[in-house]
Design a protein around this motif. Structure first.
Motif: not given
Length: 98
Positions: A18-29
């Motif tokens: 989940x950490x990688x998915x969260x990082x991806x989402x935050x970086x996208x924003x």
């Protein structure tokens, strides 16, 4: 455990990572906001409302932000296309990127 790369345009939602998915989402924003700020800065520069020093400061700030984004993409093992979420019929989240 090997991190599975998400297909381009999709957020990685593996419960074990989940950490990688969260990082991806935050970086996208953050990337979306960076692009908006960059476009606004270009409009202000072209509008002639900034002093030479303000233009220089703005350029340095945008360059530093872009460098930090590149650093964070390396840390989280993300590519540009990983930050451009496919919104289905609405198209890609980040304009101008495939």
């Amino acid at each position: 455990m090997e991190v599975q790369q998400p297909k381009s345009g999709r957020i990685h939602l593996d419960p074990d990572d989940a950490e990688h998915g969260l990082a991806q989402l935050v970086m996208t924003v953050i990337e979306l906001l960076r692009q908006i700020v960059e476009r606004h800065a270009i409009r202000r520069v072209e509008g002639g409302t900034l002093s030479d020093q303000q233009i220089e400061d703005l350029g340095m700030a945008l360059m530093n932000l872009e460098l930090k984004m590149e650093e964070l993409k390396l840390i989280f093992n993300l590519k540009d296309e990983d930050l451009n979420i496919d919104l289905g019929p609405l198209g890609n989240l980040l304009p101008g990127k495939k």
